[in-house]
Design an enzyme around this catalytic site. Structure first.
Site, PDB file in Angstrom:
ATOM      1  N   LEU A   8      36.206  48.891  43.824  1.00  0.00           N
ATOM      2  CA  LEU A   8      37.204  49.089  42.772  1.00  0.00           C
ATOM      3  C   LEU A   8      36.570  48.937  41.395  1.00  0.00           C
ATOM      4  CD1 LEU A   8      40.298  47.155  44.163  1.00  0.00           C
ATOM      5  CD2 LEU A   8      39.416  49.440  44.745  1.00  0.00           C
ATOM      6  N   ARG A  15      38.506  43.916  27.466  1.00  0.00           N
ATOM      7  CA  ARG A  15      37.834  42.809  26.765  1.00  0.00           C
ATOM      8  C   ARG A  15      36.345  43.053  26.523  1.00  0.00           C
ATOM      9  NH1 ARG A  15      39.208  37.975  30.300  1.00  0.00           N
ATOM     10  NH2 ARG A  15      37.856  36.842  28.864  1.00  0.00           N
ATOM     11  N   LYS A  22      33.384  49.337  32.171  1.00  0.00           N
ATOM     12  CA  LYS A  22      32.898  47.971  32.421  1.00  0.00           C
ATOM     13  C   LYS A  22      31.860  47.919  33.531  1.00  0.00           C
ATOM     14  CE  LYS A  22      35.610  44.637  34.165  1.00  0.00           C
ATOM     15  NZ  LYS A  22      36.506  43.463  34.167  1.00  0.00           N
ATOM     16  N   GLN A  75      41.506  57.011  39.864  1.00  0.00           N
ATOM     17  CA  GLN A  75      42.818  56.358  39.787  1.00  0.00           C
ATOM     18  C   GLN A  75      43.278  56.532  38.333  1.00  0.00           C
ATOM     19  OE1 GLN A  75      43.018  52.093  39.742  1.00  0.00           O
ATOM     20  NE2 GLN A  75      45.000  52.028  40.770  1.00  0.00           N
ATOM     21  N   GLY A  80      47.537  48.598  40.065  1.00  0.00           N
ATOM     22  CA  GLY A  80      47.282  47.396  40.864  1.00  0.00           C
ATOM     23  C   GLY A  80      46.225  47.654  41.924  1.00  0.00           C
ATOM     24  N   GLU A 154      49.567  35.337  44.184  1.00  0.00           N
ATOM     25  CA  GLU A 154      48.966  35.475  42.864  1.00  0.00           C
ATOM     26  C   GLU A 154      49.404  34.326  41.966  1.00  0.00           C
ATOM     27  OE1 GLU A 154      46.536  37.836  41.842  1.00  0.00           O
ATOM     28  OE2 GLU A 154      46.569  37.733  44.025  1.00  0.00           O
ATOM     29  N   ALA A 362     -12.055  51.936  23.396  1.00  0.00           N
ATOM     30  CA  ALA A 362     -10.947  51.544  22.516  1.00  0.00           C
ATOM     31  C   ALA A 362     -10.423  52.738  21.735  1.00  0.00           C
ATOM     32  CB  ALA A 362     -11.424  50.470  21.547  1.00  0.00           C
ATOM     33  N   ASN A 368      -1.038  64.416  25.320  1.00  0.00           N
ATOM     34  CA  ASN A 368      -0.412  65.068  26.474  1.00  0.00           C
ATOM     35  C   ASN A 368       0.706  66.018  26.105  1.00  0.00           C
ATOM     36  OD1 ASN A 368       1.051  62.842  25.599  1.00  0.00           O
ATOM     37  ND2 ASN A 368       2.046  62.570  27.576  1.00  0.00           N
TER      38      ASN A 368
HETATM   39  C1  UD1 Z   1      42.470  39.950  41.647  1.00  0.00           C
HETATM   40  C2  UD1 Z   1      43.260  39.439  42.864  1.00  0.00           C
HETATM   41  C3  UD1 Z   1      43.221  37.923  42.855  1.00  0.00           C
HETATM   42  C4  UD1 Z   1      41.800  37.437  42.886  1.00  0.00           C
HETATM   43  C5  UD1 Z   1      41.021  38.025  41.720  1.00  0.00           C
HETATM   44  C6  UD1 Z   1      39.544  37.685  41.863  1.00  0.00           C
HETATM   45  C7  UD1 Z   1      45.013  41.061  43.331  1.00  0.00           C
HETATM   46  C8  UD1 Z   1      46.459  41.388  43.145  1.00  0.00           C
HETATM   47  N1  UD1 Z   1      44.615  39.918  42.764  1.00  0.00           N
HETATM   48  O1  UD1 Z   1      43.182  39.515  40.513  1.00  0.00           O
HETATM   49  O2  UD1 Z   1      43.904  37.437  44.012  1.00  0.00           O
HETATM   50  O3  UD1 Z   1      41.753  36.000  42.816  1.00  0.00           O
HETATM   51  O4  UD1 Z   1      41.139  39.459  41.696  1.00  0.00           O
HETATM   52  O5  UD1 Z   1      38.861  38.120  40.730  1.00  0.00           O
HETATM   53  O6  UD1 Z   1      44.296  41.809  43.949  1.00  0.00           O
HETATM   54  N2  UD1 Z   1      41.391  47.492  39.639  1.00  0.00           N
HETATM   55  C9  UD1 Z   1      41.463  48.864  39.778  1.00  0.00           C
HETATM   56  N3  UD1 Z   1      42.685  49.449  39.650  1.00  0.00           N
HETATM   57  C10 UD1 Z   1      43.812  48.755  39.406  1.00  0.00           C
HETATM   58  C11 UD1 Z   1      43.717  47.340  39.280  1.00  0.00           C
HETATM   59  C12 UD1 Z   1      42.487  46.739  39.408  1.00  0.00           C
HETATM   60  O7  UD1 Z   1      40.462  49.545  39.996  1.00  0.00           O
HETATM   61  O8  UD1 Z   1      44.875  49.366  39.330  1.00  0.00           O
HETATM   62  C13 UD1 Z   1      40.070  46.851  39.783  1.00  0.00           C
HETATM   63  C14 UD1 Z   1      39.587  46.213  38.506  1.00  0.00           C
HETATM   64  O9  UD1 Z   1      38.783  47.132  37.771  1.00  0.00           O
HETATM   65  C15 UD1 Z   1      38.775  45.038  39.012  1.00  0.00           C
HETATM   66  C16 UD1 Z   1      39.446  44.669  40.313  1.00  0.00           C
HETATM   67  O10 UD1 Z   1      40.174  45.787  40.696  1.00  0.00           O
HETATM   68  O11 UD1 Z   1      37.457  45.410  39.299  1.00  0.00           O
HETATM   69  C17 UD1 Z   1      40.325  43.451  40.174  1.00  0.00           C
HETATM   70  O12 UD1 Z   1      41.358  43.730  39.277  1.00  0.00           O
HETATM   71  P1  UD1 Z   1      41.913  42.637  38.265  1.00  0.00           P
HETATM   72  O13 UD1 Z   1      43.003  43.243  37.476  1.00  0.00           O
HETATM   73  O14 UD1 Z   1      40.797  42.027  37.532  1.00  0.00           O
HETATM   74  O15 UD1 Z   1      42.540  41.593  39.287  1.00  0.00           O
HETATM   75  P2  UD1 Z   1      42.929  40.103  39.019  1.00  0.00           P
HETATM   76  O16 UD1 Z   1      44.235  40.063  38.326  1.00  0.00           O
HETATM   77  O17 UD1 Z   1      41.799  39.389  38.413  1.00  0.00           O
END
Ligand code: UD1
Ligand code: CA
Length: 450
Positions: A8, A15, A22, A75, A80, A154, A362, A368
């Site tokens: 993912l 940030r 990222k 995506q 989520g 969560e 030297a 080239n």
């Molecule tokens: C997620 C987990 C949480 C865990 C934490 C660890 C869920 C709901 N929560 O939370 O339990 O402790 O990671 O770091 O899974 N991403 C996508 N598409 C999306 C949403 C996210 O590609 O629609 C990717 C983000 O780029 C990232 C990863 O998924 O690499 C995690 O997403 P993030 O939003 O950081 O999840 P957390 O809220 O930190």
């Protein structure tokens, strides 16, 4: 068991405050995404699917550069983590093995940890990677009963008791891919974030009589990067670990904290790395070689007994064979320097082959580049290139041939010949004294006139 990786990386990474997605920010000279792919490679995945959003094209290019068979899916809206995984479904059509979900911004998961998860999958339908958090913060909490994982809650949705749990979700999940997509179909978004949580699949699986368990890892492995400050901290962690590993592997680091590694640096036993050395990607230094202070190496191979630096630069394609010496202020690119050859001072060797035991004086430069094309210089064995020779490529210097200092060599030099390519010297008797007198007078006149 065949495995597919789903990585993912669609999140905006707001940030980071960056145009670059990222997951393409680098640690140890490689995008974080590549670190995740490398960890996953321990499972010999049959398919790798990267879920990208912001900057998907660049993400796809980086993925393909590392693994030409990787798929990138888009995506468009980040709804989520469950929604993100669902985007991988078409790319895995017909695949019947296991899927393992990794995050592209979590670069330090160890291959051994993924192997442990694969092993746990033999006993359980779903395996989640968890860790004991020093500060559980906003991580998802793993609610367990003995060995079994009941559900993940969560932080935003957790009650006081659940928030007190310190066993947290890393985000890495393994399950049969068909099962995974089935479970995801049942995930809704009625929660505090209004997102489709991947974590919801645990409770759904349990309600369907499937089993779930937790494999634990060290918190450091699950470190995620969300800001540039965290990226810097992750780089520091990476370097600290790389130094420890090198030392354990029998490398001498004279000042470990001043040596910087790439993700794939290979240093043989009893190599000596002096102070302030930087390794870019794709460097191998064989046993017993010495890299002296303030050298920069990337894309190169240094054989046994060779010495490099101080202040040397080895660029991609530099191949130093055994006992080669490369000295100060020397740059070598796309060139093979054969056994025992010496290139000791102030020299540029690019697109060249240098024979065994040849000495490069030297200030030598292989010219080239003609402004459009690159050309090769070939120098035989036991040759002697005089100081400040310009070798205008394409050009070949034979075995045991010589060039006179200051020569501009534009034609091939046969074996054993001496090339002199410079204006012949002429001495004009007493001319310097006359010249000095004339100049001094001119200076006096100017002082008076002023
Ligand atoms: C997620 C987990 C949480 C865990 C934490 C660890 C869920 C709901 N929560 O939370 O339990 O402790 O990671 O770091 O899974 N991403 C996508 N598409 C999306 C949403 C996210 O590609 O629609 C990717 C983000 O780029 C990232 C990863 O998924 O690499 C995690 O997403 P993030 O939003 O950081 O999840 P957390 O809220 O930190
Ligand atoms: Ca996160």
């Amino acid at each position: 068991m065949t495995t597919a990786l789903i990585i993912l990386g669609a999140g905006m990474g707001t940030r980071m405050n960056s145009e670059l997605p990222k997951v393409l920010h680098a640690i140890g000279g490689a995008p974080m995404l590549v670190h995740a792919m490398r960890a996953g490679a321990a499972l010999s995945p049959e398919k790798t699917v990267i879920v990208a959003g912001h900057g998907a094209e660049a993400v796809s290019r980086a993925a393909l550069a590392y693994d030409p068979s990787a798929h990138t899916v888009l995506q468009t809206e980040q709804l989520g983590t469950a929604h993100a995984v669902a985007q991988a479904k078409p790319a895995l059509d017909g695949f019947t093995g296991d899927a393992i979900v990794l995050y592209g911004d979590t670069p330090f998961i160890r291959p051994q940890t993924l192997e442990a998860m694969a092993a746990a999958r033999r006993e359980h339908d779903i395996v989640v990677l968890g860790f004991e958090a020093a500060d559980a913060g906003r991580y998802g909490r793993l609610i367990t009963a003995g060995d079994a994982l009941d559900r993940i809650v969560e932080f935003k949705d957790a009650n006081k008791e659940e928030r007190a749990v310190t066993l947290c979700n890393s985000g890495v999940i393994a399950a049969n891919s068909a099962t995974l997509f089935d479970l995801i179909d049942a995930v809704g978004n009625e929660n505090a974030s209004g997102e489709y949580y991947l974590t919801d699949i645990i409770a759904i699986a349990r309600s369907r009589g499937l089993s779930a368990t937790v494999v634990r890892c060290d918190e450091a492995e699950t470190l995620g990067v969300n800001s540039r400050a965290e990226l810097i901290a992750a780089e520091a962690d990476f370097q600290a670990r790389a130094r420890c590993n090198a030392i354990e592997d029998g490398v001498t680091l004279l000042a470990p904290e001043t040596v910087f590694f790439a993700y794939d640096t290979i240093l043989g036993r009893d190599t000596i790395i002096e102070q302030n050395v930087v390794f870019g990607p794709d460097v191998t230094v064989e046993s017993g070689a010495r890299i002296r202070a303030f050298s920069h190496l990337e894309g190169c191979h240094v054989s046994q007994g060779a010495t490099v630096g101080p202040f040397a630069r080895l660029r991609p394609g530099a191949e130093l064979q055994e006992n080669v010496h490369v000295g100060n202020f020397v740059e070598i690119k796309n060139a093979v320097v054969a056994e025992g050859a010496k290139v000791n001072h102030l020299t540029y060797i690019g697109d060249a082959d240098i024979g065994a035991r040849t000495n490069i004086g030297a200030g030598t430069i292989t010219c080239n580049y003609d402004g459009v094309f690159k050309h090769r210089t070939t120098i035989g064995a036991d040759a002697f290139i005089g100081s400040n020779t310009m070798l205008v490529a394409p050009v070949t210097i034979g075995n045991a041939a010589m060039t006179a200092s200051g020569s501009v060599v534009t034609r091939d030099v046969p074996d054993g010949d001496l090339a002199v390519g410079r204006a012949r010297q002429e001495n004009k008797s007493g001319f310097a004294l006359k010249m000095f007198e004339k100049l001094k007078k001119l200076k006096e006149k100017r002082a008076k006139d002023a």
